[in-house]
Scaffold this motif. Structure first.
Motif, PDB file in Angstrom:
ATOM      1  N   LEU A  98     -29.075  20.456  63.168  1.00 33.00           N
ATOM      2  CA  LEU A  98     -28.920  20.872  61.774  1.00 33.00           C
ATOM      3  C   LEU A  98     -28.264  22.233  61.729  1.00 33.00           C
ATOM      4  O   LEU A  98     -28.726  23.164  62.391  1.00 33.00           O
ATOM      5  N   TRP A 141     -25.572  20.776  57.080  1.00 40.96           N
ATOM      6  CA  TRP A 141     -24.896  19.643  57.702  1.00 40.96           C
ATOM      7  C   TRP A 141     -25.882  19.001  58.673  1.00 40.96           C
ATOM      8  O   TRP A 141     -26.325  19.625  59.631  1.00 40.96           O
ATOM      9  N   LEU A 142     -26.233  17.753  58.401  1.00 40.92           N
ATOM     10  CA  LEU A 142     -27.183  17.008  59.215  1.00 40.92           C
ATOM     11  C   LEU A 142     -26.381  16.189  60.220  1.00 40.92           C
ATOM     12  O   LEU A 142     -25.703  15.227  59.857  1.00 40.92           O
ATOM     13  N   GLY A 182     -34.123  11.882  60.525  1.00 38.68           N
ATOM     14  CA  GLY A 182     -33.064  12.349  59.635  1.00 38.68           C
ATOM     15  C   GLY A 182     -33.471  12.304  58.181  1.00 38.68           C
ATOM     16  O   GLY A 182     -33.243  13.258  57.420  1.00 38.68           O
ATOM     17  N   ALA A 183     -34.100  11.202  57.758  1.00 37.87           N
ATOM     18  CA  ALA A 183     -34.550  11.081  56.370  1.00 37.87           C
ATOM     19  C   ALA A 183     -35.615  12.113  56.055  1.00 37.87           C
ATOM     20  O   ALA A 183     -35.645  12.685  54.955  1.00 37.87           O
ATOM     21  N   ARG A 186     -33.868  15.581  55.799  1.00 38.67           N
ATOM     22  CA  ARG A 186     -33.110  15.631  54.546  1.00 38.67           C
ATOM     23  C   ARG A 186     -34.052  15.888  53.371  1.00 38.67           C
ATOM     24  O   ARG A 186     -33.755  16.732  52.511  1.00 38.67           O
ATOM     25  N   GLU A 190     -33.935  19.086  50.800  1.00 41.36           N
ATOM     26  CA  GLU A 190     -33.735  18.902  49.360  1.00 41.36           C
ATOM     27  C   GLU A 190     -34.881  19.518  48.568  1.00 41.36           C
ATOM     28  O   GLU A 190     -34.662  20.097  47.499  1.00 41.36           O
ATOM     29  N   GLU A 195     -28.306  21.900  49.535  1.00 37.52           N
ATOM     30  CA  GLU A 195     -27.337  20.803  49.479  1.00 37.52           C
ATOM     31  C   GLU A 195     -27.153  20.240  50.883  1.00 37.52           C
ATOM     32  O   GLU A 195     -26.927  20.988  51.835  1.00 37.52           O
ATOM     33  N   VAL A 196     -27.249  18.914  51.031  1.00 37.23           N
ATOM     34  CA  VAL A 196     -27.190  18.294  52.350  1.00 37.23           C
ATOM     35  C   VAL A 196     -25.942  17.426  52.489  1.00 37.23           C
ATOM     36  O   VAL A 196     -25.647  16.595  51.636  1.00 37.23           O
ATOM     37  N   GLU A 198     -24.360  14.718  55.116  1.00 34.98           N
ATOM     38  CA  GLU A 198     -24.680  13.867  56.275  1.00 34.98           C
ATOM     39  C   GLU A 198     -23.437  13.714  57.136  1.00 34.98           C
ATOM     40  O   GLU A 198     -22.350  13.401  56.638  1.00 34.98           O
TER      41      GLU A 198
END
Length: 229
Positions: A98, A141-142, A182-183, A186, A190, A195-196, A198
């Motif tokens: 990340l 940025w994921l 990841g979920a 994220r 949030e 702001e993410v 993917e």
């Protein structure tokens, strides 16, 4: 060398933030005899020196202002800086790489978040430290990581993780319990007002990325990188 690269400029400060994720053409596992040469090659390609940490799946976030020499990496799983021309690096082989930035403030961060780090909410902790350093409008940025359809875990582990991070509850493509790190990350970002973006796909499925789940002890490491130019 890069699976993904992005650059953004701030309208007010006119700082440029660069984000990159390496692919499997580099092995940044860090235990190989040629690691110093690999690291030097990466720094030469980027044009910036790098700071990195000894990652332990914890929630320690360090603020750094200079490159970190080989053999002296501090224990941490996230780095934050406001120093121009200093790159931050985290290494992964299934965990979430990340990277975060406030382009206007010139504050950036890099985070290694696997399942334990997600449970500890290291992503939110990194955001808090960035805000202490003057950041306000943060983007994240994921990077590529093992997906929920591939990250099989015991049922009890899924229950324990999802009790803390409900968004991480998942099932593999073959119908067994899994965790979607990841979920989960994220959702944490949030909730923190970030702001993410993917980036990339599943490390286990993509042969162009290193994966411990796929390759076991033979797996290399790729990197998430961010710096202010």
């Amino acid at each position: 060398m890069f699976a993904f690269r992005d650059s953004r400029e701030g309208d007010v400060s006119r700082l440029r933030v660069d984000v990159a994720f390496t692919d499997s053409s580099l092995d940044l596992q860090g235990l190989r005899d040629d690691f110093p040469q690999v690291l030097a090659r990466l720094e030469d390609e980027l044009g910036v020196p790098l700071a990195r940490a000894s990652q332990v799946h914890g929630d320690e976030v360090l603020v750094v202002d200079a490159p970190i020499p080989l053999g002296h990496a501090p224990t941490a799983d996230a780095l934050v800086t406001r120093t121009r021309g200093l790159g931050l690096m985290v290494r992964v082989a299934d965990c979430v790489p990340l990277v975060l930035a406030d382009v206007e403030a010139g504050v950036v961060g890099a985070v290694h978040s696997g399942r334990p780090g997600m449970v500890l909410d290291i992503a939110t902790r990194a955001v808090e430290v960035m805000r202490e350093q003057g950041a306000s409008e943060i983007a994240a940025w994921l990077g590529p990581h093992v997906c929920g359809a591939c990250y099989e875990v015991p049922e009890q582990m899924r229950a324990e993780v999802s009790a803390v991070v409900p968004e991480a509850y998942a099932e593999t493509s073959w119908g067994t319990p899994s965790v979607d790190v990841g979920a989960g990350v994220r959702a944490q970002l949030e909730r923190a007002g970030v702001e993410v973006v993917e980036v990339g796909g599943c490390t286990r499925e993509d042969q162009g990325l290193h994966s411990y789940r796929r390759d076991g002890s033979a797996a290399g490491r790729f990197a998430g990188l961010v710096w202010v130019s």
